[in-house]
Design a protein around this motif. Sequence first.
Motif, PDB file in Angstrom:
ATOM      1  N   HIS A 108      24.545  70.037  63.826  1.00  0.00           N
ATOM      2  CA  HIS A 108      24.440  69.460  62.477  1.00  0.00           C
ATOM      3  C   HIS A 108      24.455  67.932  62.578  1.00  0.00           C
ATOM      4  O   HIS A 108      25.297  67.375  63.287  1.00  0.00           O
ATOM      5  CB  HIS A 108      25.612  69.938  61.601  1.00  0.00           C
ATOM      6  N   PRO A 109      23.543  67.251  61.855  1.00  0.00           N
ATOM      7  CA  PRO A 109      23.451  65.793  61.963  1.00  0.00           C
ATOM      8  C   PRO A 109      24.444  65.047  61.068  1.00  0.00           C
ATOM      9  O   PRO A 109      24.075  64.203  60.250  1.00  0.00           O
ATOM     10  CB  PRO A 109      21.996  65.520  61.550  1.00  0.00           C
ATOM     11  N   VAL A 121      21.934  63.712  56.697  1.00  0.00           N
ATOM     12  CA  VAL A 121      21.584  62.316  56.971  1.00  0.00           C
ATOM     13  C   VAL A 121      21.361  61.565  55.662  1.00  0.00           C
ATOM     14  O   VAL A 121      21.892  60.471  55.448  1.00  0.00           O
ATOM     15  CB  VAL A 121      20.325  62.241  57.871  1.00  0.00           C
ATOM     16  N   ARG A 122      20.597  62.160  54.763  1.00  0.00           N
ATOM     17  CA  ARG A 122      20.327  61.544  53.453  1.00  0.00           C
ATOM     18  C   ARG A 122      21.627  61.328  52.683  1.00  0.00           C
ATOM     19  O   ARG A 122      21.841  60.268  52.078  1.00  0.00           O
ATOM     20  CB  ARG A 122      19.393  62.450  52.655  1.00  0.00           C
ATOM     21  N   PRO A 155      26.889  55.114  64.438  1.00  0.00           N
ATOM     22  CA  PRO A 155      26.961  54.097  63.395  1.00  0.00           C
ATOM     23  C   PRO A 155      25.756  54.133  62.457  1.00  0.00           C
ATOM     24  O   PRO A 155      24.651  54.483  62.880  1.00  0.00           O
ATOM     25  CB  PRO A 155      26.996  52.775  64.174  1.00  0.00           C
ATOM     26  N   VAL A 156      25.993  53.785  61.204  1.00  0.00           N
ATOM     27  CA  VAL A 156      24.902  53.626  60.237  1.00  0.00           C
ATOM     28  C   VAL A 156      24.606  52.127  60.174  1.00  0.00           C
ATOM     29  O   VAL A 156      25.496  51.322  59.895  1.00  0.00           O
ATOM     30  CB  VAL A 156      25.298  54.148  58.839  1.00  0.00           C
ATOM     31  N   LEU A 165      17.747  56.772  61.002  1.00  0.00           N
ATOM     32  CA  LEU A 165      19.102  57.237  61.318  1.00  0.00           C
ATOM     33  C   LEU A 165      19.044  58.603  62.004  1.00  0.00           C
ATOM     34  O   LEU A 165      19.740  58.841  62.994  1.00  0.00           O
ATOM     35  CB  LEU A 165      19.948  57.293  60.040  1.00  0.00           C
ATOM     36  N   HIS A 166      18.198  59.480  61.491  1.00  0.00           N
ATOM     37  CA  HIS A 166      18.080  60.823  62.081  1.00  0.00           C
ATOM     38  C   HIS A 166      17.611  60.728  63.534  1.00  0.00           C
ATOM     39  O   HIS A 166      18.093  61.471  64.396  1.00  0.00           O
ATOM     40  CB  HIS A 166      17.126  61.690  61.256  1.00  0.00           C
TER      41      HIS A 166
END
Length: 197
Positions: A108-109, A121-122, A155-156, A165-166
């Motif tokens: 799972h991301p 992610v969103r 990190p974002v 990011l994904h």
Amino acid sequence: MLRVVVLISGGGSNLRALLEQCRDPEYPAHVVAVGADRDAEGLAHAEVFGIPSFTVPFTSYSSRDEWGAEMLASITEWQPDLVVLSGLMRILPPVVVDALAPRLINTHPAYLPEFPGAHGVRDALAAGVTQTGASVIVVDSGVDTGPVLAQERVPVLPDDTEDRLHERIKPVERRLLIDVVRGIADGSIELGAASTH
């Protein structure tokens, strides 16, 4: 040698990473079959690596339970020691989970229990967090609620889009998956004793 069946819905990048790892004679697991709920692009990886595959199209069945029963029959035919959900974008019915658990894992991301569900992610971006992550869990009857086997922070960055990011999370997911499958195979990870964090 741990016998693994992998289930996909899409491109199968985690599947490919696992198939590549299984080529290493030192790696204690082997993918015996790849299954999908649709005509997934990722089935091409199985073909390239000479791994048998099967498709149980969700749209061919009148109910999720009927589809699940056929999917379970197709999986058990391969007598797997472990089933990996690798981008399977469909929730398995309880009869399938009950039959396979706890030898059923999922990537799972997100850093669970943060941001469960199909849009991890969103959702992380929408929440404005500075870090998210990747997790590998045992599948239970909830949505991304099973015991965590491994996870790592990612990190974002300020200019991250969902795709960007994904793409940074995926390599972490792949590495965690490969490590967890190895751990299950060599006995250093016990699925029955998995802990929740």
